[in-house]
Structure formats: C-alpha cells, structure tokens
Enzyme design. Structure first.
Site, PDB file in Angstrom:
ATOM      1  N   CYS A   1      13.552  10.708   7.971  1.00 41.99           N
ATOM      2  CA  CYS A   1      13.608  10.358   9.397  1.00 41.99           C
ATOM      3  C   CYS A   1      15.027  10.442   9.951  1.00 41.99           C
ATOM      4  CB  CYS A   1      13.061   8.953   9.615  1.00 41.99           C
ATOM      5  SG  CYS A   1      11.324   8.759   9.196  1.00 41.99           S
TER       6      CYS A   1
ATOM      7  N   GLU B   1       9.420   1.274  11.171  1.00 37.10           N
ATOM      8  CA  GLU B   1      10.459   2.304  11.041  1.00 37.10           C
ATOM      9  C   GLU B   1       9.732   3.624  11.165  1.00 37.10           C
ATOM     10  OE1 GLU B   1      12.329   5.241  10.148  1.00 37.10           O
ATOM     11  OE2 GLU B   1      12.249   4.646   8.043  1.00 37.10           O
TER      12      GLU B   1
ATOM     13  N   LYS C   1       0.854  -1.183   0.000  1.00 36.65           N
ATOM     14  CA  LYS C   1       0.000   0.000   0.000  1.00 36.65           C
ATOM     15  C   LYS C   1       0.892   1.235   0.000  1.00 36.65           C
ATOM     16  CE  LYS C   1      -1.670   2.867   2.842  1.00 36.65           C
ATOM     17  NZ  LYS C   1      -1.761   4.083   1.976  1.00 36.65           N
TER      18      LYS C   1
ATOM     19  N   GLU D   1       9.977  15.999  15.764  1.00 34.24           N
ATOM     20  CA  GLU D   1      10.293  15.788  14.356  1.00 34.24           C
ATOM     21  C   GLU D   1       9.478  16.755  13.503  1.00 34.24           C
ATOM     22  OE1 GLU D   1      11.105  12.024  11.503  1.00 34.24           O
ATOM     23  OE2 GLU D   1       9.118  12.075  12.417  1.00 34.24           O
TER      24      GLU D   1
END
Length: 450
Positions: free
Chosen positions: A260, A226, A151, A352
């Site tokens: 990331c 992750e 997906k 983040e």
C-alpha cells in the site's frame, strides 16, 4: 482452501475453511480466556509475550520459508518479516507495564483515568505482508489485556497457523490467540457481525474496508482500517539526483509492488525529468526477478493469477516506458515496469495497481508538485527528495498523507505511528500509543471533601 505457490502455481497444501459456527465457538473460548488474561498482572502478560517473541526468534528461518512458499516473497524479505513479528511482540511486551492513565486536576477531589482492555479483538489480515501486519494488531492487543481472533487471507494462512502453534508452545494461555482461516465473506463477516467481538482491525482494499466500516457502525463497534494507497515519490531539481534515482526501483518493486505504501507515482521536476529517466532505465532493467529462494533475487512473483490479470489491465503492450524482465512459464510473473507520457488522470496514474508498475509524471514547481501529489483519493504515504529543509517541511505539511519520508522511502517502523488520510484508512497502528487503541478509557473521580 487450496494454497498455491505463486512462483510455480503448484498446490502447496489444503487448509480447512472455518465456518460461522467456528467463529461462535472461538469467540466464546476467547471471552473466557480474556477475562483471566486481563486480571493477570501486567508483568505476567509481559513475560508471556517475551517468551512468545523468543520462540518466534528460534523459528525465524522456518517462518520465513513458509512465507516464501505461500506468498512468493524473497527469502531476505521473509526473514525480515518473521523478525518483525518477534520485534513487535518484544516492543508490545514493554508497553504492558507502561499502560498508564492520567491524574487530572479537579476541585474537591482526585480524578484519574484507567485504561481497560476492550475484550475480544477480530483481526482480518491481508496477503501482501501476512506476518507483520497480523502482528501489528495482535501484539499490542494482547499486551493491553485482550484476546485476539485472527483471520488470515485466503491465500496466505500458513504462517498465521504456525504462529498460533508457537504461541501455545511458548505458554500463552489457550484460546487467547486463535487463528481461523476462511473466506472473507464467511469468517470475516462473522467476526464483524458477532456481538462478542469488541473491535475489528482490517487491512485490505478500500472497497471492503468501507463495507466493514458500515457494518461496524450499525453495531457501534470500534474499527481500525488500513486501506489502499497511491503514494507519490516527489523529486525536486535540487535533490541529490543520483541518490533519488538509486532508491526509486525498490520503492515500488519491493514485494512485487504489492504494498500500500509503494511509491508508484514518481513526480519529477521538469528540469531534471529527462535525466532522471536516463539514469533510472538501466536500474529498472537490471532488477533480478526470479526464484524467491535465490539470494540474488530482488523481486518475486505476484500472489495469484487474479492479481496478475488485474495488473495487466493497466499496462498496454505498446505503452511507452521502461521495462525489466521476468521469468516465463509457470507462476504469476510480471516484469518491473515504469510508464511514461501518460496523462495525470490516466487510471494507472491514480488507481492502486498493486503490482510492479509505476508512472513518471513531470511537474513545474512546488505548488504543482503538491497538486499532483494530492490528486488521488488516497493518502497513505509518500517521499520528498530535496536538499532544501524549508521546502521539505512545507511540502510535508501540504501533502495529505499519514506517513511521509524526506530523502528516504521508509514508511513503517514499529515504534512510530502508522495510518492513512482520506480513503487510505481510519485510525493509527504501531508506535508508543498502539496499546491504547485496544482499550477503553475509564474516568474515576474520588471526592476528598469531608
């Protein structure tokens, strides 16, 4: 689903969104295809993957341009990403014939272990690196004898759909690798909840990762996550300062900071802090932001208006720091930005952002550097700049992160393991053990006693 060009905001195309019924159909087809695939000789699976890799290689430029259009990546980066898919398929193909078990000494007989494929793997890929991260799971899962249902992210399904076409064209068995574009709460949830899906591999936000982990736990379903990061770039006074400064801009501006592993927390020893900023300013101001198709461009747009709005919430217009330039007008543009003078617990310093924004914080000594590096809930990556080998080893052991580089900003290589500590994820991808993450280990004891 409307797919927009991030550099212009224009509509590229419309892609049908899959439904839970489509997931049911895909899982049933994948289950049948996987049984035959698992029964095939490892050399046969390897040959199929090598042919798939060769066809990807023939279409690197086409795939790269699709990536530029849907994700806003610079053309050079997009070419690397398409090549990385090719390399992952090739590397994983080599592992199909080397998925070895062990012989374990046991009294009265022979004990062996066998790696058997899990079955159908659900891969939920992100929009920041649509091709490579999808391949991180898909390539080793296929090599180990599994089927894959991918997906892609809602904003970046085009390269995934083209890869599925190339897989069929290369001769990969039908339904073994399927792509289902759709919304996360619909298609993603259906994959997570489906009893016929043996494992979920998810790359994305920590918030969504926790939801997926909880849902998988309820079903005792394997999961690899992750998730987010807030990686430190630690510069000691004894480092080669010119080299450390030169490497800094693209350590957090690559892919417009939508990474990331981006080194968005720049920790600089106080004795060289001011000199570091003095050298850094002209480099950040000179970064070329613009048309992703221009070979001179170093940084493109953000992925969407929503992401642009998010990044803006972290940067006050009058905040002190260093700022580059970005195009005005249509598209989702934000200039390279380095914030200075912030408290270490400021949201921009610990959360983040996922944009081209970094924060510079001074530290006093080695212990203070480690304290600041670990002062976040994440633990994905980071860099250490020093000429002292002992210090490099001590700090590497003390920083709580899964992937560290000394005098470098390299985080990801397909032949070495990758994954995070703490809120940055669960499990490891890539490297020599990647295939085993998609297998069950079966133990067999054979008695030799009369």
């Amino acid at each position: 689903m409307d797919i927009l060009n991030p550099a212009t905001g224009d509509l590229l195309t419309t892609v049908p969104a899959a439904t839970p019924a489509d997931v049911d159909t895909a899982v049933a087809r994948a289950t049948r295809a996987q049984r035959a695939w698992a029964a095939a000789a490892p050399a046969t699976r390897a040959r199929h993957l090598h042919r798939f890799a060769a066809l990807v290689d023939d279409h690197v430029e086409e795939l790269a341009r699709l990536e530029v259009d849907e994700a806003g990546h610079t053309l050079g980066n997009a070419r690397w990403e398409a090549g990385n898919v090719r390399d992952l398929l090739t590397y994983s193909a080599g592992g199909a014939e080397r998925l070895n078990g062990r012989q374990i000494p046991a009294p009265g007989g022979l004990d062996i272990t066998i790696h058997e494929p899990l079955g159908v793997i659900g891969v939920i890929a992100p929009w920041n690196f649509p091709m490579p991260i999808a391949a991180w799971a898909t390539a080793p899962a296929l090599a180990a004898g599994n089927a894959v249902i991918l997906k892609p992210a809602e904003t970046t399904p085009l390269t995934a759909l083209r890869l599925a076409e190339l897989a069929l064209e290369s001769g990969l068995p039908e339904h073994l690798f399927q792509v289902l574009p759709g919304e996360g709460p619909v298609v993603g949830n259906a994959l997570v909840e489906h009893p016929g899906v043996a494992k979920i591999v998810f790359t994305g936000s920590t918030r969504v990762g926790k939801q997926i982990m909880a849902a998988c736990a309820d079903r005792v379903k394997r999961v690899t996550l992750e998730l987010g990061g807030k990686s430190p770039n630690i510069v000691f006074a004894d480092a080669d300062l010119a080299a450390a400064v030169a490497a800094t801009p693209m350590s957090f501006l690559d892919n417009s900071g939508q990474d990331c592993c981006a080194r968005t927390r720049i920790l600089v020893q106080r004795s060289v802090h001011d000199r570091f900023l003095e050298l850094l300013a002209p480099l950040v101001e000179a970064v070329v932001v613009g048309d992703p198709y221009d070979e001179k461009t170093q940084m493109g747009p953000l992925i969407s208006q929503a992401q642009l709005d998010r990044v803006r919430t972290y940067v006050d217009e009058d905040a002190p720091g260093i700022r580059g330039t970005a195009p005005e007008g249509p598209g989702f543009w934000f200039p390279p930005t380095v914030l200075t003078g912030l408290d270490p617990d400021h949201p921009a310093a610990v959360e983040e952002i996922f944009g081209p924004v970094a924060v510079v914080l001074p530290f006093e000594d080695e212990a203070d550097a480690v304290r600041l590096a670990n002062a976040t809930e994440y633990g994905l990556s980071g860099s250490i700049w020093t000429r002292d080998v002992g210090r490099a080893l001590r700090v590497s052991q003390a920083v709580r992160a899964g992937n560290l580089s000394v005098n470098s900003h390299s985080s990801v290589r397909y032949w070495t393991p990758f994954g995070g500590y703490r809120q940055s994820g669960l499990g490891r991808e890539l490297g020599p053990d990647a295939l085993t993450a998609f297998t069950e280990t079966k133990n067999v004891f054979i008695s030799t006693e009369a």
